[in-house]
Design a protein around this motif. Structure first.
Motif, PDB file in Angstrom:
ATOM      1  N   VAL A   1     -22.865  76.021  -8.811  1.00 28.62           N
ATOM      2  CA  VAL A   1     -23.180  75.850 -10.229  1.00 28.62           C
ATOM      3  C   VAL A   1     -23.642  74.420 -10.465  1.00 28.62           C
ATOM      4  O   VAL A   1     -22.835  73.478 -10.367  1.00 28.62           O
ATOM      5  CB  VAL A   1     -21.958  76.152 -11.124  1.00 28.62           C
ATOM      6  CG1 VAL A   1     -22.344  75.983 -12.598  1.00 28.62           C
ATOM      7  CG2 VAL A   1     -21.420  77.543 -10.865  1.00 28.62           C
ATOM      8  N   THR A   2     -24.940  74.257 -10.730  1.00 27.96           N
ATOM      9  CA  THR A   2     -25.457  72.915 -10.993  1.00 27.96           C
ATOM     10  C   THR A   2     -26.298  72.945 -12.259  1.00 27.96           C
ATOM     11  O   THR A   2     -26.817  73.995 -12.649  1.00 27.96           O
ATOM     12  CB  THR A   2     -26.328  72.394  -9.827  1.00 27.96           C
ATOM     13  OG1 THR A   2     -27.473  73.246  -9.667  1.00 27.96           O
ATOM     14  CG2 THR A   2     -25.545  72.366  -8.519  1.00 27.96           C
ATOM     15  N   ASP A   3     -26.434  71.783 -12.896  1.00 31.76           N
ATOM     16  CA  ASP A   3     -27.228  71.717 -14.118  1.00 31.76           C
ATOM     17  C   ASP A   3     -27.806  70.328 -14.299  1.00 31.76           C
ATOM     18  O   ASP A   3     -27.286  69.352 -13.734  1.00 31.76           O
ATOM     19  CB  ASP A   3     -26.391  72.100 -15.335  1.00 31.76           C
ATOM     20  CG  ASP A   3     -27.234  72.762 -16.425  1.00 31.76           C
ATOM     21  OD1 ASP A   3     -26.660  73.413 -17.308  1.00 31.76           O
ATOM     22  OD2 ASP A   3     -28.485  72.632 -16.386  1.00 31.76           O
ATOM     23  N   LYS A   4     -28.890  70.262 -15.062  1.00 36.90           N
ATOM     24  CA  LYS A   4     -29.581  68.994 -15.272  1.00 36.90           C
ATOM     25  C   LYS A   4     -28.802  68.096 -16.216  1.00 36.90           C
ATOM     26  O   LYS A   4     -28.187  68.552 -17.179  1.00 36.90           O
ATOM     27  CB  LYS A   4     -30.968  69.259 -15.867  1.00 36.90           C
ATOM     28  CG  LYS A   4     -31.891  70.035 -14.958  1.00 36.90           C
ATOM     29  CD  LYS A   4     -33.211  70.312 -15.647  1.00 36.90           C
ATOM     30  CE  LYS A   4     -34.143  71.117 -14.724  1.00 36.90           C
ATOM     31  NZ  LYS A   4     -35.422  71.441 -15.379  1.00 36.90           N
ATOM     32  N   GLY A   5     -28.881  66.809 -15.927  1.00 37.85           N
ATOM     33  CA  GLY A   5     -28.342  65.807 -16.817  1.00 37.85           C
ATOM     34  C   GLY A   5     -29.448  65.248 -17.697  1.00 37.85           C
ATOM     35  O   GLY A   5     -30.363  65.982 -18.081  1.00 37.85           O
ATOM     36  N   ASP A   6     -29.410  63.962 -17.968  1.00 38.61           N
ATOM     37  CA  ASP A   6     -30.386  63.345 -18.860  1.00 38.61           C
ATOM     38  C   ASP A   6     -31.694  62.967 -18.177  1.00 38.61           C
ATOM     39  O   ASP A   6     -32.736  62.939 -18.819  1.00 38.61           O
ATOM     40  CB  ASP A   6     -29.778  62.076 -19.481  1.00 38.61           C
ATOM     41  CG  ASP A   6     -28.606  62.404 -20.371  1.00 38.61           C
ATOM     42  OD1 ASP A   6     -27.587  61.681 -20.321  1.00 38.61           O
ATOM     43  OD2 ASP A   6     -28.701  63.397 -21.125  1.00 38.61           O
ATOM     44  N   VAL A   7     -31.642  62.671 -16.886  1.00 38.64           N
ATOM     45  CA  VAL A   7     -32.844  62.199 -16.179  1.00 38.64           C
ATOM     46  C   VAL A   7     -33.033  62.932 -14.855  1.00 38.64           C
ATOM     47  O   VAL A   7     -33.006  62.332 -13.778  1.00 38.64           O
ATOM     48  CB  VAL A   7     -32.800  60.668 -15.955  1.00 38.64           C
ATOM     49  CG1 VAL A   7     -33.029  59.925 -17.257  1.00 38.64           C
ATOM     50  CG2 VAL A   7     -31.475  60.253 -15.314  1.00 38.64           C
ATOM     51  N   PRO A   8     -33.266  64.261 -14.866  1.00 38.25           N
ATOM     52  CA  PRO A   8     -33.313  65.037 -13.626  1.00 38.25           C
ATOM     53  C   PRO A   8     -34.658  65.029 -12.891  1.00 38.25           C
ATOM     54  O   PRO A   8     -34.724  65.436 -11.728  1.00 38.25           O
ATOM     55  CB  PRO A   8     -33.015  66.451 -14.119  1.00 38.25           C
ATOM     56  CG  PRO A   8     -33.616  66.483 -15.490  1.00 38.25           C
ATOM     57  CD  PRO A   8     -33.382  65.096 -16.054  1.00 38.25           C
TER      58      PRO A   8
END
Lengths: 111, 115
Positions: free
Chosen positions: B54-61
């Motif tokens: 399970v991964t997800d983008k942060g602010d600066v991907p």
């Protein structure tokens, strides 16, 4: 994008002086953390505050969370060279479920 | 000793040469994340992972990839590095988010220079 502005950006003082670092935002945070980072290392947690108006003391360091939970301050009494480092605040936004870090305050305490 | 390790600590590379920065934690933490630190900008989150797979983008991907095949490891991949990715990178882990009160444990950092 939420911003946590810290002031001052840089602070150079003599041993024994007192200082205050501020962390301000236009957003409300459900909790706020303060970290200290020394050169060549990652940040290390100092304290977490969760209630508006809360004050926590850690030896010579006093942390306060603003009543409206939009700001926080870190006060150091009788600073020592060992306090030198980068201080970072980090606020938790419940809506976005994320931790937002402040811009940082670099402190230098000279003997 | 409970810790987050990153490798390498320092890396100088050229534009376009794929690289991977490894991150490993021995605390059985579910939550892991990658940050970059640039002067005057504080720490900005690149990617995070709530658990295995399970991964997800942060602010600066943009320009980065991650994977979480095992709980302890969370590598950061730069497929085609560019000079604007020159920065100090930190991996962090915590038991979870716990409403923002969980302590983030940070690795020692990786200083990356892309020429």
């Amino acid at each position: 994008t939420q911003l946590l502005e810290q002031s001052p950006q840089f602070l150079s003082i003599q041993e024994g002086e007192n200082l205050t670092v501020y962390c301000n935002s236009s957003s409300v945070f459900s909790s706020l953390q303060w970290y200290r980072q020394e050169p060549g290392e990652g940040p290390v947690l100092l304290v977490t505050v969760v209630t508006g108006g809360e004050v926590k003391k850690l030896k010579r360091l006093t942390f306060q969370f603003g009543d409206a939970r939009k700001d926080s301050s870190l006060h150091i009494t009788a600073a020592q060279p060992g306090d030198t480092g980068l201080y970072l605040c980090a606020g938790w936004n419940t809506g976005f479920q994320k931790l937002v870090f402040g811009t940082g305050t670099r402190l230098l305490v000279s003997p | 000793e409970a810790q987050v390790t990153q490798n390498p600590r320092y890396l100088i590379t050229v534009t376009g040469k794929k690289l991977t920065v490894t991150c490993s934690q021995n605390m059985n933490h579910e939550y892991m994340s990658w940050y970059r630190q640039d002067p005057g900008l504080g720490l900005r989150q690149i990617y995070y992972s709530m658990n295995v797979e399970v991964t997800d983008k942060g602010d600066v991907p943009e320009g980065y990839k991650v994977s979480r095949k095992e709980k302890r490891n969370f590598p950061l991949i730069l497929e085609s590095p560019s000079p604007n990715q020159t920065s100090l990178y930190f991996c962090a882990s915590s038991v979870g988010l716990a409403g923002g009160i969980a302590e983030q444990y940070f690795g020692p950092g990786t200083r990356l220079t892309v020429t």
